[in-house]
Scaffold this active site. Structure first.
Site, PDB file in Angstrom:
ATOM      1  N   GLN A 336       0.810  -1.211   0.000  1.00  0.00           N
ATOM      2  CA  GLN A 336       0.000   0.000   0.000  1.00  0.00           C
ATOM      3  C   GLN A 336       0.847   1.266   0.000  1.00  0.00           C
ATOM      4  O   GLN A 336       0.321   2.373   0.048  1.00  0.00           O
ATOM      5  CB  GLN A 336      -0.939   0.018   1.216  1.00  0.00           C
ATOM      6  N   ARG A 386       2.126   2.238   4.735  1.00  0.00           N
ATOM      7  CA  ARG A 386       1.803   3.096   3.596  1.00  0.00           C
ATOM      8  C   ARG A 386       2.932   4.014   3.169  1.00  0.00           C
ATOM      9  O   ARG A 386       2.752   4.796   2.253  1.00  0.00           O
ATOM     10  CB  ARG A 386       0.540   3.888   3.922  1.00  0.00           C
ATOM     11  N   ASP A 557     -18.861   4.898  11.168  1.00  0.00           N
ATOM     12  CA  ASP A 557     -17.455   4.630  10.876  1.00  0.00           C
ATOM     13  C   ASP A 557     -16.940   5.505   9.746  1.00  0.00           C
ATOM     14  O   ASP A 557     -16.132   5.074   8.941  1.00  0.00           O
ATOM     15  CB  ASP A 557     -17.250   3.138  10.564  1.00  0.00           C
TER      16      ASP A 557
END
Length: 784
Positions: A336, A386, A557
């Site tokens: 990622q 990331r 969320d």
């Protein structure tokens, strides 16, 4: 919620726990040093390992030497055990799961007997280590090429663990440097000197760090690394050593050996005190637009535009784009990371715990850092990393067990490590840090585990924490009254995506995540500051300047952890964001005032805004025990994937998802480190529309909509100054669109799911586009 919670990750975590219960990585070999075990291990080695690793584990063309005591994938007894039993993904090392534990331990005993590093480290030698240290860093001149605990040069081998070498070998190297050989496969070769003739007539002399048929990495005695195309240079290598024989008295030689033998392992308490000159400066970071060939921060610049002005790849020639290189980074999850490129070197995280420095032109590895998790939370849910940050000659990366690590950008060797939080409470660090002036800014993940969110700043040289801003305020702090009782203690509000920075206003902007528990708004009645917000902070102190809350008392969320794009429109200084709650926002970034809020996907929770910018929440839109259908879905209108802003058109390109979801509130008991959801979400059966939209940041109008067959939390886009839009998709396609019309121009199937966003850079005037798919980092360019 930082990312998708899926059963596969839970099963993986359970598998890790199971493995650790039986053979933890730090377990000691029960057969260590036993002659009968060593003999049995030798026989077993010859039957199973010798074909690749050679006789006496001296190595061959098929496998590295194992007789040195240095093991690339872990040197602990338990790590060796697991590597033999499980094999190494992405290499030719197969698993030997059919061997009994006793057999594997006997092989570990045999390999240890060959290196006998413990005995070497404990070897008693005469001499005065303090006098030897003075010689090393003084008259003997060793520090010009060698380093001990980051003091010294990087041209020659690091000697921070020189105790593993026999004293006799050290003495021989000091007295006759050219005579000491080293193992390479089944051959032993001595040191060599390489001369390279460049096309412009200049000559380089040094040692080869790495090479293949087409590429050569040459280090000069200054430590400077040259990344060369063999087809354009003339290379000559001859036997010899740059190291002169030591001009020392016998007593001084003994003292120098005593000092080297006193260095058993790299000491991070010492490396963290050493200044490292040179490297990437703050001035270069703040003026990133002046060097478009580089990609200096996670978003490409401090403003979060994720945009490139490189103009070699255009809508007219993108059809000719082809893979230039691919770097394999296999592991148990998806890549990622968004890489950084600085002066021809690419710095990127791989699988969790890995960092790579690569030749950005060819993909050849310069160095690799690997770190095992010290502690594994069996309930961790986001096994990703990331990206990294670079400041000076240091690379910074976070870890799944919530540590921050600083590496030497030239060598990949660790300089310091500091514990940010306790992973057993649910914390992890998955985002790329952000380097600002003399600080490294680090956010935390774990909002779905009932953490108390915060944002930290650290000293880049020492790793000392400089300030902490809590995103769930405690008693006496502004915003604490927006939490019912002590619910702020478990209020989530993670800071798990890299923020933005305005150097002129000297203001740091950071987005925050969902309140906890995610879907039970009743137990934490109130706005729940600073969840689902953007906070503007003074980077010197961490003090809040202003905040804006996108979704008060959220029960869906809808983290606000999306890119905060800083744009200027005339004299206006603006912040724009496509929020997960389905609204496109424009704020005055000097004071947080709302200027525009407009849906870009279907939404059924917001009935507009009050004059002060506060959202008018539609009654009955929170989660209920029976389940309430609300749009957008839990995934959101968009998520953490990179959008891209084109300053010429004023358009923001964003990957979106458009669907409702049923939100249910349920009782949830907090247990440290475990998921703390307070409910769940269910599909409604409605179609999920996904794609890419171009949004006019002046009006919020959607200019075009390009449909995709599969949505994503992670695959983003990159716009270029030539009117090209490069888009990654979850199904593994890299797509080129006309940025003005969305007309498809080109596509490439990478062969694996994409969970990252494309970025662009240039080396020697040639533009590249990089993107990761599954466990492979691709770099593409035009034909020669």
């Amino acid at each position: 919620m930082e990312s998708m919670r899926c059963i596969v990750l839970a099963l993986f975590a359970a598998a890790v726990v199971s493995a650790q219960e039986h053979i933890p990585e730090n377990e000691k070999n029960p057969l260590a040093g036993k002659p009968e075990a060593i003999a049995a291990g030798k026989r077993l080695y010859e039957q199973t390992c010798q074909a690749c690793h050679g006789g006496n584990a001296a190595g061959s063309e098929r496998g590295p030497a194992l007789s040195t005591g240095v093991f690339k994938h872990g040197s602990k007894d338990g790590e060796l055990f697991l590597n033999i039993r499980n094999g190494l993904k992405g290499t030719q090392m197969p698993p030997f799961g059919g061997l009994k534990a006793e057999q594997i331990w006997s092989m570990v005993s045999y390999l240890r007997s060959l290196a006998d590093t413990g005995a070497r480290s404990a070897e008693t030698v005469p001499g005065n280590p303090a006098a030897g240290e003075a010689l090393f860093f003084g008259r003997a001149g060793c520090e010009r090429c060698h380093a001990v605990n980051a003091r010294g040069g990087i041209f020659a081998p690091d000697l921070s663990a020189a105790a593993a070498l026999p004293a006799a070998t050290i003495r021989q190297k000091l007295l006759d440097p050219a005579s000491v050989g080293r193992a390479r496969g089944r051959r032993t070769v001595g040191p060599s000197i390489t001369t390279v003739q460049l096309p412009d007539g200049r000559t380089l002399r040094g040692i080869i760090r790495n090479q293949d048929t087409f590429t050569l990495h040459l280090a000069e005695t200054t430590g400077k690394l040259h990344l060369l195309d063999k087809r354009k240079v003339t290379v000559t290598t001859v036997p010899g050593s740059f190291m002169p024989p030591a001009k020392l008295t016998p007593a001084e030689t003994t003292d120098l050996i005593a000092f080297l033998k006193s260095n058993v392992a790299r000491d991070l308490t010492k490396t963290s005190q050493v200044p490292l000159a040179g490297g990437l400066t703050f001035e270069r970071l703040r003026n990133a637009a002046a060097e478009p060939q580089n990609w200096l921060t996670y978003w490409g610049d401090y403003q979060g535009t994720h945009f490139t002005t490189l103009a070699q790849i255009t809508p007219a020639n993108v059809k000719n784009l082809q893979t230039k290189w691919a770097a394999q980074m296999p592991g148990d999850t998806l890549l990622q990371s968004t890489p950084l490129v600085i002066d021809g070197v690419m710095y990127t995280s791989g699988m969790p715990g890995q960092v790579f420095a690569l030749d950005a032109r060819t993909g050849m590895e310069i160095w690799r850092y690997e770190r095992k998790q010290r502690v594994v939370n069996p309930f961790e849910s986001n096994r990703f990393n990331r990206g990294v940050a670079v400041l000076g000659n240091r690379v910074f990366v976070g870890t799944l067990d919530a540590a921050l690590v600083a590496l030497d950008a030239r060598t990949g060797l660790p300089l310091w490590e500091t514990q940010v939080a306790d992973t057993m409470e649910g914390y992890s660090v998955t985002a790329a840090p952000l380097a600002i002036k003399d600080k490294i800014i680090v956010g935390v993940a774990g909002g779905e585990h009932g953490i108390r969110g915060f944002l930290d700043a650290y000293d880049p040289r020492t790793g000392r924490r400089l300030w902490r801003f809590y995103t769930t305020p405690g008693p006496g702090e502004f915003g604490n009254e927006t939490w019912k009782g002590d619910s702020w203690k478990r209020g989530g509000s993670g800071t798990w995506l890299t923020g933005s920075y305005d150097p002129e206003l000297d203001t740091l902007y950071w987005a925050t995540g969902n309140p906890g528990p995610d879907m039970d708004a009743e137990v934490r009645k109130g706005d729940n500051l600073f969840s689902c917000s953007v906070v503007a902070l003074d980077p010197a102190t961490g003090q809040r300047k202003w905040h804006y809350q996108f979704t008060p008392n959220d029960s869906h969320d809808w983290d606000a952890n999306q890119d905060l794009v800083l744009i200027n429109r005339g004299a206006q200084k603006l912040l724009v964001q496509t929020n997960r709650n389905g609204i496109f926002y424009v704020l005055d970034r000097t004071n947080g005032k709302l200027l525009l809020g407009k849906p870009y996907v279907s939404q059924t929770w917001n009935d507009g805004f009050q004059p002060d910018g506060r959202p008018i929440v539609r009654p009955g839109s929170n989660a209920t025990p029976e389940g309430r259908v609300v749009a957008p879905s839990l995934v959101g209108g968009t998520n953490w994937q990179s959008p891209s802003y084109d300053p010429k058109t004023g358009w923001l390109y964003v990957v979106y998802a458009d669907a409702p979801q049923r939100y249910l509130r349920e009782p949830s008991t907090y247990e440290p480190g475990k998921a703390f959801w307070g409910g769940r979400s269910m599909p409604t059966g409605d179609p999920v529309l996904t794609g890419i939209k171009a949004i006019d940041t002046v009006t919020g109008e959607v200019k075009w909509d390009y449909k995709l067959s599969r949505g994503s939390l992670a695959a983003g886009v990159l716009a270029t100054s030539t009117g090209l839009l490069l888009a990654a998709s979850a199904e593994g396609n890299l797509i080129a669109l006309d940025a003005k019309t969305a007309r498809p121009l080109w596509t490439m199937q990478t062969g694996g799911p994409i969970a990252s966003s494309p970025m662009s850079y240039a080396v020697d005037g040639k533009q590249f586009v990089a993107v990761s798919a599954s466990g492979v980092l691709f770099s593409l360019g035009l034909p020669e």
